[in-house]
Write a protein that holds these residues in place. Structure first.
Motif, mmCIF file in Angstrom:
data_model
loop_
_atom_site.group_PDB
_atom_site.id
_atom_site.type_symbol
_atom_site.label_atom_id
_atom_site.label_comp_id
_atom_site.label_asym_id
_atom_site.label_seq_id
_atom_site.Cartn_x
_atom_site.Cartn_y
_atom_site.Cartn_z
ATOM 1 N N HIS A 19 -122.741 100.476 44.000
ATOM 2 C CA HIS A 19 -122.562 101.790 43.394
ATOM 3 C C HIS A 19 -121.925 102.716 44.426
ATOM 4 O O HIS A 19 -122.099 102.534 45.625
ATOM 5 N N GLU A 20 -121.212 103.712 43.929
ATOM 6 C CA GLU A 20 -120.582 104.681 44.827
ATOM 7 C C GLU A 20 -121.288 106.017 44.715
ATOM 8 O O GLU A 20 -121.632 106.469 43.619
ATOM 9 N N LYS A 80 -128.260 98.469 33.228
ATOM 10 C CA LYS A 80 -126.981 99.128 33.493
ATOM 11 C C LYS A 80 -126.083 98.294 34.396
ATOM 12 O O LYS A 80 -124.876 98.180 34.168
ATOM 13 N N GLN A 81 -126.668 97.667 35.434
ATOM 14 C CA GLN A 81 -125.838 96.971 36.411
ATOM 15 C C GLN A 81 -125.823 95.456 36.230
ATOM 16 O O GLN A 81 -125.146 94.748 36.965
ATOM 17 N N ASP A 117 -119.744 107.848 36.758
ATOM 18 C CA ASP A 117 -120.295 106.509 36.964
ATOM 19 C C ASP A 117 -121.702 106.527 37.548
ATOM 20 O O ASP A 117 -122.179 105.514 38.057
ATOM 21 N N ILE A 162 -125.936 106.857 37.663
ATOM 22 C CA ILE A 162 -126.958 106.043 37.005
ATOM 23 C C ILE A 162 -127.201 106.484 35.567
ATOM 24 O O ILE A 162 -127.400 105.662 34.672
ATOM 25 N N LYS A 211 -121.605 110.956 40.353
ATOM 26 C CA LYS A 211 -122.185 110.024 41.316
ATOM 27 C C LYS A 211 -123.367 110.648 42.057
ATOM 28 O O LYS A 211 -123.439 111.862 42.221
ATOM 29 N N GLU A 212 -124.261 109.785 42.509
ATOM 30 C CA GLU A 212 -125.450 110.230 43.217
ATOM 31 C C GLU A 212 -125.087 110.822 44.587
ATOM 32 O O GLU A 212 -124.045 110.505 45.162
#
Length: 298
Positions: free
Chosen positions: A183-184, A211-212, A243, A245, A250-251
């Motif tokens: 993840h980015e 999700k992943q 994109d 979660i 992004k986080e």
């Protein structure tokens, strides 16, 4: 801004440093060249290559498009083995040379070095490295590798051992490549990459797993980790689509492995929600989130 008592074990990829505890390979960043050194024991399995169905293969370094391995290896094995080095080629370049392929589409030139030995040392350069036996008998090998990975890694590949029950009720062990989804996210305006391995809450683990398409383990005991040993990860529940979660931006992380005194692989998750009527925008640092909270926007 709602806080969840959820802790994730995350592998953060920044400046080429891998900090996932269950992968023993050590990488050191050197732009597009990364150092690799490890020792591991491998149990062979059926060679998946076409025409090799009756052979055994123990994969040491997995093929990864655009990547070249270069270094030295020392091994010991329960049976005499050959060394396999694969070379990435275009299918049109095969032209009669020995090749290895699983599906007939991705083709590698193969160097097969028959040492007729149970132990030896060898210098290699190629797209993959393995030990091979023409027999169908399973073998066990311990290898030590010291070398470099050249090229830009787009996937982190490791090996795991699965135990399967055969119709004869005998157990066999198989080495398979596990491709871990990355993840980015953001740290202080810069992009970082990470993997999610564990969660203290089952519901959250199941959501990420779906999700992943890669299983996140549930580990309730990590919820008892002292707060001052955790770093923070901010996850957005609404706002700009992306994109993340929850399908939004992004986080954002409060630290990375570069901040040695602050970083932890254990993360306390903070869910961020934009308030109604606010003009949501992409935030890229924990400082921007704090400012947005102080301004009453989240």
């Amino acid at each position: 801004m709602n806080r969840l008592v959820i802790i994730l074990i995350l592998g953060i990829f920044t400046a080429g440093i891998l900090t996932v505890s269950f992968i023993s390979d050590n990488f050191v960043d050197a732009n597009s060249t990364k150092k690799i050194n490890f020792t591991k024991t491998i149990i062979s399995s059926q060679d998946p290559g076409q025409g090799h169905e009756n052979h055994q293969l123990a994969l040491i370094l997995s093929p990864n498009e655009g990547t070249l391995y270069d270094g030295s290896m020392t091994f010991t094995s329960s049976e005499p083995v050959e060394i396999v080095v694969l070379h990435e080629i275009n299918s049109n370049d095969a032209k009669g040379q020995p090749t290895w392929t699983i599906d007939g589409n991705t083709i590698y030139a193969i160097s097969l070095i028959d040492l007729k030995s149970k132990s030896d040392s060898f210098e290699f350069t190629g797209a993959a490295l393995a030990l091979h036996s023409l027999n169908s008998k399973e073998f066990t090998s311990t290898v030590s590798v010291d070398g470099w990975i050249r090229g830009q890694l787009t996937e982190i590949i490791t090996q795991k051992i699965e135990v399967q029950k055969e119709p004869s009720l005998l157990l066999s062990r198989t080495n398979v490549a596990a491709i871990i989804p990355m993840h980015e996210g953001f740290y202080n305006g810069n992009s970082i990459f990470y993997i999610i391995t564990d969660s203290s809450q089952q519901e959250y683990a199941e959501m990420i797993t779906k999700k992943q398409s890669w299983k996140v383990e549930t580990a309730p005991p990590i919820e008892k980790t002292p707060e001052d040993t955790l770093q923070k990860i901010f996850i957005f529940k609404n706002g700009v689509k992306g994109d993340g979660i929850y399908g939004h931006q992004k986080e954002i992380f409060s630290s990375t492995p570069s901040q040695e005194l602050e970083y932890s692989a254990l993360n306390s998750v903070i869910e961020v929600t934009w308030k109604k009527g606010q003009n949501a925008k992409i935030l890229e640092s924990s400082e921007e989130i704090i400012n947005a909270e102080e301004d009453g926007r989240v």
